[in-house]
Design an enzyme around this catalytic site. Structure first.
Site, PDB file in Angstrom:
ATOM      1  CG  ASP A  82      32.843  41.088  34.886  1.00  0.00           C
ATOM      2  OD1 ASP A  82      32.382  40.001  35.238  1.00  0.00           O
ATOM      3  OD2 ASP A  82      32.285  41.837  34.056  1.00  0.00           O
ATOM      4  CG  ASN A 119      27.781  40.629  38.467  1.00  0.00           C
ATOM      5  OD1 ASN A 119      27.831  41.570  37.667  1.00  0.00           O
ATOM      6  ND2 ASN A 119      28.238  39.438  38.169  1.00  0.00           N
TER       7      ASN A 119
END
Length: 270
Positions: A11, A223
């Site tokens: 990420d 997320n």
């Protein structure tokens, strides 16, 4: 004995990137060491490709990338790999816009890959979304949108965020997934239902023939939940939200303390 390669999914914000949005030299060195040792590194981010490509290039990646939290997956270096683009139906988008208008919204914007449509002119958001030079259009989204969209963002008053999310869950649960951005933003992000980073990462893992137990995924926010659960090594950053730490198989140091490098060094003996 030849070691089997791992797929390492990174990420960006709050994970690979320090708070100043740069990659630390230590993290970069260890990631490049991992690639030199035969491991496969990819990015899985909520950002569009245009604002993640600088980090893709900086790490000298040659892999597919997951953008928009899985709604757009492609291979920047290989057009033949295929493009996976899951969109929101324009009719639903217009219904959401109509409803959002009844609340105290500051702005709404829709993204279709690298085209950004703003409902109202907005210097602050324009500044954030201009990275990577997208095509920007400003004007009533009900008029300006002529196509299904990748994602919608609604910037609302803090008090209205929950009301709008309740409406989305009650009326459009089958069609859309939504999440709230981390503080200080009161932004709701909406993408097609059933889409998340894990879905995108599965496509990449299948391409390289890597089972989930040989996937190392790093994240810090809500997320990242599905991706962290899916990966054999689901690693939460030290600065991650408590919910992510609770389901992660490991917790490493923060994004300011080279958490990715610390973990990879140890697990891959780099």
């Amino acid at each position: 004995m030849e070691t089997k390669p791992f797929l390492i999914a990174l990420d960006l914000d709050g994970t690979l990137l320090k708070d100043d949005k740069t990659i630390s030299p230590d993290s970069k060195a260890i990631i490049q060491k991992a690639m030199a040792a035969g491991h496969i590194v990819c990015i899985a981010t909520g950002r569009p490709f245009r604002s993640s490509s600088i980090y893709y290039d900086e790490l000298q990646l040659t892999t597919p990338i997951v953008n928009f939290n899985g709604a757009f997956v492609h291979h920047p270096k290989n057009d033949e790999w295929g493009t996976y683009h899951k969109t929101l139906d324009l009719k639903v988008v217009k219904e959401i816009i109509e409803t959002a208008e009844k609340h105290r919204i500051h702005n709404m914007l829709a993204e279709i890959i690298d085209d950004v449509y703003f409902h109202y002119h907005d210097e602050k958001l324009l500044d954030i979304f201009s990275m990577g030079n997208p095509n920007i259009k400003i004007g009533d989204l009900r008029v300006s949108l002529g196509d299904d969209v990748t994602s919608i963002l609604i910037h609302a008053d803090e008090d209205d965020v929950d009301k709008i999310r309740t409406y989305l869950s009650e009326v459009h649960a089958e069609i859309v997934d939504h999440r709230r951005w981390a503080a200080p933003w009161h932004v709701i992000e909406i993408i097609k239902a059933g889409i998340n980073k894990a879905v995108g990462l599965q496509k990449i893992a299948a391409y390289y023939n890597i089972p989930s137990e040989r996937i190392i995924a790093f994240g810090d926010e809500d997320n990242d939940l599905e991706m962290i659960q899916y990966a054999g090594h689901g690693v939460a950053m030290g600065n991650a939200i408590p919910e992510l730490k609770a389901i992660a198989s490991h917790v490493t140091k923060t994004n300011e303390e080279n958490g990715i490098a610390v973990y990879l060094k140890e697990v891959l003996s780099l």
